[in-house]
Motif scaffolding. Structure first.
Motif, short mmCIF file in Angstrom:
data_model
loop_
_atom_site.label_atom_id
_atom_site.label_comp_id
_atom_site.label_asym_id
_atom_site.label_seq_id
_atom_site.Cartn_x
_atom_site.Cartn_y
_atom_site.Cartn_z
N UNK A 87 0.84 -1.20 0.00
CA UNK A 87 0.00 0.00 0.00
C UNK A 87 0.87 1.25 0.00
N UNK A 88 1.91 1.24 0.81
CA UNK A 88 2.82 2.39 0.87
C UNK A 88 3.46 2.64 -0.49
N UNK A 89 3.89 1.56 -1.14
CA UNK A 89 4.53 1.68 -2.45
C UNK A 89 3.54 2.16 -3.51
N UNK A 90 2.29 1.80 -3.32
CA UNK A 90 1.27 2.19 -4.29
C UNK A 90 0.88 3.65 -4.17
N UNK A 91 1.05 4.22 -2.99
CA UNK A 91 0.71 5.62 -2.79
C UNK A 91 -0.79 5.86 -2.78
N UNK A 92 -1.56 4.84 -2.44
CA UNK A 92 -3.03 4.95 -2.42
C UNK A 92 -3.57 4.39 -1.11
N UNK A 93 -4.87 4.57 -0.92
CA UNK A 93 -5.53 3.91 0.19
C UNK A 93 -5.67 2.42 -0.13
N UNK A 94 -5.72 1.56 0.89
CA UNK A 94 -5.80 0.12 0.64
C UNK A 94 -6.92 -0.27 -0.33
#
Length: 216
Positions: free
Chosen positions: A145-152
């Motif tokens: 999630x952190x790497x995606x830069x989005x909410x879960x």
């Protein structure tokens, strides 16, 4: 909720595991058909893949043998031929649709470097060996999630393995697509619990594109 990022498992999602099992069979001196049958046995029992090595060679220290292979120059290898044919087109289409593409799986740090060397159309590539945490640990998906830069709930995770790629993904609050690919994906594709836990069940990666409004 809109999907803004798609995160992909690696083994039997983006790459075929054939090369890896052939290497293990050669290293341990096991006929390939025997090891393949044992892989099938552990898959149907829901056990870890490496249990096939332990069945073939009781008492084997898998981590030690892995290190010995590396030291002998017979460690991991990865090139374009290991990719499934739909990987580059689908990852490229997702990025063209402004969907963030993440690759994150249970692989070694060496595999992470080999994946990056392929220059895939991905925004980020990471492995459990680099992070020091592996699926199905919730901390792994927190890193995704952190790497995606989005909410879960804006992240769709795609993989073939129920225990690693479906149940913990749902528990972590991400969206999930179970892929019918590889031994795990095929055997568990129609399992009622897997079907119920996954948001989608797909046979090919291009089936993901309509889910995020991307074009092939």
């Amino acid at each position: 909720m809109v999907i803004r990022a798609v995160a992909f498992d690696v083994g039997e999602t983006l790459i075929r595991d054939d090369r890896g099992w052939v290497a293990w069979a050669d290293w341990l001196g096991i006929p390939l058909h025997t090891l393949s049958a044992l892989v099938g046995a552990v898959v149907t029992a829901g056990r870890d893949n490496t249990d096939a090595l332990r069945l073939a060679r009781p008492g084997v220290d898998v981590a030690a043998e892995f290190a010995a292979r590396e030291a002998a120059g017979r460690g991991e290898q990865l090139d374009e031929s290991d990719l499934y044919a739909d990987v580059r087109p689908v990852l490229g289409a997702l990025r063209q649709a402004a969907v963030r593409v993440v690759v994150a799986g249970n692989q070694s740090a060496t595999a992470g470097a080999l994946l990056r060397a392929l220059d895939l159309p991905a925004d980020a590539i990471a492995t459990s060996g680099e992070w020091g945490v592996a699926k199905p640990d919730p901390a792994f998906f927190a890193r995704v999630v952190e790497l995606s830069g989005c909410r879960p709930g804006e992240v769709l995770y795609v993989g073939d393995h129920p225990v690693n790629d479906v149940f913990p993904v749902r528990a972590a609050g991400l969206r999930c697509a179970h892929l019918r690919r590889g031994p795990w994906g095929h055997w568990w594709a129609d399992d009622p619990e897997v079907r119920a836990a996954a948001d989608w069940s797909v046979d090919r990666l291009d089936e993901l594109l309509p889910l995020v409004g991307a074009q092939p």
